[in-house]
Design a protein around this motif. Structure first.
Motif, mmCIF file in Angstrom:
data_model
loop_
_atom_site.group_PDB
_atom_site.id
_atom_site.type_symbol
_atom_site.label_atom_id
_atom_site.label_comp_id
_atom_site.label_asym_id
_atom_site.label_seq_id
_atom_site.Cartn_x
_atom_site.Cartn_y
_atom_site.Cartn_z
ATOM 1 N N TYR A 37 -4.714 11.914 -0.876
ATOM 2 C CA TYR A 37 -5.869 11.119 -1.286
ATOM 3 C C TYR A 37 -6.402 10.321 -0.104
ATOM 4 O O TYR A 37 -7.601 10.182 0.091
ATOM 5 C CB TYR A 37 -5.499 10.202 -2.447
ATOM 6 C CG TYR A 37 -5.008 10.970 -3.648
ATOM 7 C CD1 TYR A 37 -5.887 11.780 -4.367
ATOM 8 C CD2 TYR A 37 -3.670 10.931 -4.018
ATOM 9 C CE1 TYR A 37 -5.426 12.519 -5.458
ATOM 10 C CE2 TYR A 37 -3.202 11.659 -5.097
ATOM 11 C CZ TYR A 37 -4.091 12.456 -5.818
ATOM 12 O OH TYR A 37 -3.650 13.186 -6.874
ATOM 13 N N ASP A 38 -5.456 9.759 0.698
ATOM 14 C CA ASP A 38 -5.885 9.022 1.891
ATOM 15 C C ASP A 38 -6.661 9.936 2.825
ATOM 16 O O ASP A 38 -7.703 9.563 3.357
ATOM 17 C CB ASP A 38 -4.660 8.462 2.643
ATOM 18 C CG ASP A 38 -3.976 7.373 1.830
ATOM 19 O OD1 ASP A 38 -4.707 6.514 1.297
ATOM 20 O OD2 ASP A 38 -2.750 7.412 1.715
ATOM 21 N N ALA A 75 -10.469 9.476 3.823
ATOM 22 C CA ALA A 75 -10.805 9.321 5.247
ATOM 23 C C ALA A 75 -11.846 10.360 5.652
ATOM 24 O O ALA A 75 -12.817 10.061 6.366
ATOM 25 C CB ALA A 75 -9.544 9.477 6.096
ATOM 26 N N MET A 93 0.842 -1.200 0.000
ATOM 27 C CA MET A 93 0.000 0.000 0.000
ATOM 28 C C MET A 93 0.874 1.245 0.000
ATOM 29 O O MET A 93 1.952 1.270 0.579
ATOM 30 C CB MET A 93 -0.899 -0.010 1.229
ATOM 31 C CG MET A 93 -1.994 1.042 1.172
ATOM 32 S SD MET A 93 -2.959 1.075 2.684
ATOM 33 C CE MET A 93 -3.768 -0.486 2.625
ATOM 34 N N LYS A 94 0.392 2.287 -0.672
ATOM 35 C CA LYS A 94 1.154 3.527 -0.711
ATOM 36 C C LYS A 94 1.213 4.155 0.678
ATOM 37 O O LYS A 94 0.380 3.874 1.528
ATOM 38 C CB LYS A 94 0.488 4.521 -1.656
ATOM 39 C CG LYS A 94 0.508 4.123 -3.114
ATOM 40 C CD LYS A 94 -0.282 5.158 -3.900
ATOM 41 C CE LYS A 94 -0.458 4.715 -5.330
ATOM 42 N NZ LYS A 94 -1.373 5.588 -6.060
ATOM 43 N N SER A 95 2.212 5.038 0.862
ATOM 44 C CA SER A 95 2.267 5.770 2.117
ATOM 45 C C SER A 95 1.125 6.776 2.144
ATOM 46 O O SER A 95 0.623 7.176 1.090
ATOM 47 C CB SER A 95 3.606 6.486 2.246
ATOM 48 O OG SER A 95 3.772 7.340 1.137
ATOM 49 N N PRO A 96 0.698 7.235 3.363
ATOM 50 C CA PRO A 96 -0.439 8.155 3.448
ATOM 51 C C PRO A 96 -0.225 9.376 2.563
ATOM 52 O O PRO A 96 0.867 9.924 2.490
ATOM 53 C CB PRO A 96 -0.473 8.538 4.923
ATOM 54 C CG PRO A 96 0.199 7.409 5.611
ATOM 55 C CD PRO A 96 1.229 6.891 4.665
ATOM 56 N N SER A 97 -1.256 9.752 1.862
ATOM 57 C CA SER A 97 -1.169 10.887 0.950
ATOM 58 C C SER A 97 -2.402 11.768 1.144
ATOM 59 O O SER A 97 -3.279 11.473 1.961
ATOM 60 C CB SER A 97 -1.140 10.395 -0.494
ATOM 61 O OG SER A 97 -2.410 9.830 -0.796
ATOM 62 N N ALA A 144 -6.179 2.707 -0.907
ATOM 63 C CA ALA A 144 -5.847 3.714 0.112
ATOM 64 C C ALA A 144 -6.201 3.119 1.467
ATOM 65 O O ALA A 144 -6.814 2.045 1.540
ATOM 66 C CB ALA A 144 -6.635 4.990 -0.158
ATOM 67 N N ALA A 145 -5.838 3.832 2.508
ATOM 68 C CA ALA A 145 -6.157 3.347 3.853
ATOM 69 C C ALA A 145 -7.668 3.181 3.996
ATOM 70 O O ALA A 145 -8.438 4.040 3.546
ATOM 71 C CB ALA A 145 -5.644 4.342 4.885
#
Lengths: 673, 167
Positions: free
Chosen positions: A7-8, A12, A1-5, A31-32
């Motif tokens: 978009y996350d 959220a 998974m990508k690191s928080p961005s 995403a998360a």
């Protein structure tokens, strides 16, 4: 998974899960995932997972989503709202969308909790309003049905009363007795007026009829109506020392025709004049007239009374149950009727204080369209033709014998009313056959060969409309055409229309008086639909002395009294048994019909409790439910048994055999003078 | 275990959600709360000697504000067509809905549920018409989500009919 961005963070904030569809129901988060997603489907931190087993709804939507992805169409496929429950039982409203994003098949699942409550509240309010509206309509309809039942019950005994008065007045009565009888006749006529007024005002209001009763074929002449109103009311005004005059400045050669129909215009003038009569001081003048306002006409009643109040009660002058403070009228219906009627015709009504003193009550109506105005002095419409004899044939006055005797067939399941019609017409010199239902009427057609057929609206076997249709069908082969007149306790436009549609020629509302009866029976075939004399008023007083009551309605005729009682005693048990059968079988139609029939038979004896019990059962039948019906039948039986005992006591001897006269053809006899 | 999808169909406020809640949770709430969207519940019942998992799709009632998506019916083995007999129009709406369902799904098992049997005095529908539907083979049951009358029987009859229906 990508690191928080960003978009996350955005997802959220939106409470959304963004998933890539891999294959066979397997998804990979892009995403998360929000907390609700974990709480709902416990996917943990796996890189991919299956969702279809976890949510039947998503499984179903996936078929649509796959179809959409495969189509490569732009935009998104939307699932619509659905609700999932987490392990704690908390409901989570969700919505899913499928679309393509950067070459990936993506599913976005959003938690709608933030907006769902508001959306639900809006929808709830809209639906609650719809339900409330539906309830209101149902209640209104129930009240209208009840009103019709009451009006019908009130009208039935009046027919008998007026018929008896007519019979009495046809005899050579001593002048002092004739005066009493004449008063009785007039009062019963007034009573009839009021009953019909209530029916018209309320039923038209409740059923929301639009422009009911406007006579487009022969629009009313307001000036003629005004002049007739002055003539009709002059005696009452004179009696009170008030002068009632017709506006002499009016040009009688101009066109004063408006939309509307003459009988209702007459009643509007009548109500306005009654109002003026109540408020005008002795020695004053009331003026009636019509003014030309181009596309509209204004009719007015000017008085010299105290004028209108200046407070808020002035706005209630035309309101339902609106009554004046000082000298109220009867029920507060008169001016309300005027307002409703005028407004239904597209007009307006009002009242103003006149300069100086007094008030002007006025109503404005559109002119009748040119094409509907007769090019020359056309004969008055049939409804007006028939109204004339009501006064011409008033008590004590002789009515000219008919030009020729007619063969008349009278079909009415109410034996009393049938016999009265038969007696009155027989005394008039006609050949009359009486039958109790539509089927019997059809059978009698062959042998009676009637020129005129009177058919009650509600009869067992075949009702009036069905019978009329059958008669018209038969006439196609015979080539002969009888005049058919509908008899009904209701004078609603809908009933008249049904009667016309069935091929009937005229309509006589019950109760009727002899003048109206003779006129409609003897009117030439070209007359169209007709209301009866129908000018009516208050409720019959409770009758506690059965003998006195019966003597009054039979005019003291021992023969008619015996006939009435014998018929009732012979018929009532059968009718009661029919009610019991209908209740036992839960046959709603049969219950309504049999209770209606018994109610009509009891009504003539003014036995209010029994009438009420029968009416309740009729109401149950019409409502198609039977709860409490057994109890009501028992109550009715007890009341009937009491009534029967009282009636038997009135019979000089046991002559309970039914008088078969009603089904025989009567010989023509001239009334004695 | 056999699993069958059954849908609750009918106008708004006829009691579809209340029937499901009574059946699944033995709960009845007097207050009307309109349903938005779809709720899916499950319950295991015995039918014809077999255990069947009923997957009940409680679909929002139809009116001018919400229309039913025919895609929700995919995989449905039967349905309860619920009406409120105190509101005459709900029978008309239900029959019209049934026509659409039959066009899409063919003739599959269904039961016409006359809900609110506790309000019998206020019923306003033409029972002759209902009797005619019954004569023509439509299964009909009187029920009350409020008292529980006919609720178990309604779902059990549907489960049984779905089992017997040739797939």
């Amino acid at each position: 998974m990508k690191s928080p961005s960003i978009y996350d963070a955005f997802l959220a904030q939106q409470g959304a899960a963004l998933l890539e569809f891999r294959s066979r129901g397997v998804f990979k988060p892009l995403a998360a995932l929000p907390d609700w997603f974990h709480a709902l489907w416990q996917t943990g931190r796996r890189k991919s997972f299956r969702l279809v087993e976890k949510s039947p709804f998503l499984e179903n939507f996936l078929a649509d989503a796959e179809e959409f992805w495969n189509s490569r169409a732009p935009g998104a496929a939307n699932s619509g709202n659905w609700i999932e429950r987490d392990a704690s039982g908390k409901e989570i409203p969700l919505e899913a969308s499928a679309f393509w994003l950067e070459g990936k098949r993506v599913l976005l699942v959003r938690d709608l909790s933030g907006t769902f409550a508001q959306q639900q509240q809006l929808l709830q309010t809209a639906r609650d309003s719809l339900l409330a509206h539906e309830r209101l309509i149902r209640e209104t309809q129930k009240k209208e049905i009840l009103l019709h039942c009451i009006i019908h019950d009130l009208s039935q005994p009046l027919t008998a009363m007026r018929g008896c008065f007519d019979l009495l007045l046809a005899r050579n009565l001593p002048p002092d007795i004739a005066k009493f009888v004449q008063t009785g006749h007039q009062e019963s006529q007034r009573q009839e007026q009021m009953i019909r007024g209530i029916l018209e005002a309320f039923s038209a209001d409740l059923s929301g009829q639009q422009a009911a009763g406007a006579d487009t074929a022969a629009p009313p002449d307001l000036a003629v109506c005004a002049q007739q109103a002055v003539e009709q009311f002059s005696p009452a005004f004179t009696e009170r020392g008030i002068s009632l005059v017709f506006d002499q400045s009016l040009d009688p050669h101009r066109n004063w025709r408006s939309v509307g129909d003459a009988p209702r215009i007459d009643r509007i003038f009548g109500n306005l004049l009654e109002n003026a009569l109540r408020y005008s001081p002795k020695g004053s003048t009331v003026t009636v007239g019509v003014e030309d306002c181009g596309a509209t006409l204004i009719a007015f009643v000017d008085d010299e009374g105290p004028g209108l109040p200046t407070d808020a009660s002035r706005d209630r002058v035309f309101a339902l149950f609106g009554k004046g403070k000082d000298r109220p009228g009867k029920a507060g219906l008169g001016l309300y009727f005027c307002k409703m009627t005028v407004e239904r015709w597209g007009g307006t009504i009002g009242a103003d204080n006149r300069p100086g003193a007094g008030s002007r009550f006025w109503f404005r109506l559109p002119r009748a369209p040119e094409k509907s105005v007769a090019p020359q002095e056309a004969p008055a419409p049939a409804e007006r033709v028939v109204r004339a004899p009501v006064s011409a044939g008033a008590p004590g006055e002789s009515i000219e014998p008919p030009e020729k005797a007619l063969r008349v067939l009278v079909a009415d399941d109410n034996e009393t009313i049938r016999e009265l019609a038969v007696e009155l017409l027989r005394a008039r010199g006609h050949f009359v056959t009486g039958v109790a239902d539509g089927r019997a009427a059809l059978s009698a057609m062959g042998r009676a060969k009637p020129d005129v057929v009177l058919l009650d609206h509600e009869m067992p076997q075949l009702n009036g409309v069905e019978t009329a249709r059958a008669i018209r069908e038969r006439e196609k082969s015979s080539g002969k055409r009888a005049r058919i007149i509908a008899l009904s306790g209701s004078a609603l436009a809908e009933d008249k229309r049904r009667a016309l549609d069935a091929g009937m020629d005229a309509f006589l509302a019950k109760p009727f008086d002899r003048g109206a009866l003779f006129q409609i029976v003897e009117t030439p075939a070209h007359a169209s639909i007709v209301a009866s004399s129908g000018e009516n008023a208050p409720l019959a007083e409770e009758n506690t002395d059965l003998r006195a009551h019966l003597q009054r309605i039979t005019g003291g005729s021992e023969k008619l009294l015996r006939s009435l009682i014998s018929s009732f005693l012979a018929d009532a048990p059968g009718k009661l048994a029919a009610i019991e059968r209908a209740v036992a079988r839960e046959d709603a139609d049969a219950l309504a019909a049999s209770a209606h029939s018994l109610k009509g038979a009891i009504a003539i004896f003014n036995a209010q409790r029994s009438v009420s019990a029968a009416r309740n059962l009729e109401g149950l039948g019409r409502a198609r439910h039977f709860q409490g019906a057994g109890e009501k039948v028992r109550a009715l039986k007890e009341d009937l048994a009491r009534l029967e005992r009282e009636l038997r006591a009135l019979l000089p001897q046991a002559s309970g055999r039914r008088n078969a006269r009603s089904t025989r053809t009567h010989r023509r006899t001239r009334p004695g003078r | 275990m056999i699993q069958k999808k059954a849908c609750m169909l009918g106008s708004f406020s006829v009691g579809k959600t209340s029937l499901v809640r009574r059946f699944v949770e033995s709960i009845f709430d007097e207050k009307y709360q309109t349903t938005i969207g779809v709720k899916v519940d499950k319950k295991v019942v015995q039918a014809d000697g077999e255990e069947v998992t009923l997957v009940l799709w409680d679909l929002h009632g139809e009116d001018a504000f919400q229309k039913m998506r025919m895609s929700y019916l995919r995989g449905m083995s039967g349905y309860l067509l619920v009406i409120d007999p105190t509101r005459r129009q709900t029978l008309e709406d239900a029959l019209s809905l049934q026509e659409r369902v039959q066009e899409a799904m063919g003739a599959i098992p269904s039961i016409l549920v006359l809900n609110k049997s506790d309000l019998l005095e206020e019923w306003d529908i033409d029972l002759d018409r209902v009797a005619l539907l019954e004569e023509r083979g439509q299964a009909v049951i009187r029920a009350s989500a409020k008292t529980g009358e006919g609720v178990e029987q309604g779902f059990s009859r549907l489960a049984s009919a779905m089992l017997q229906f040739p797939v």
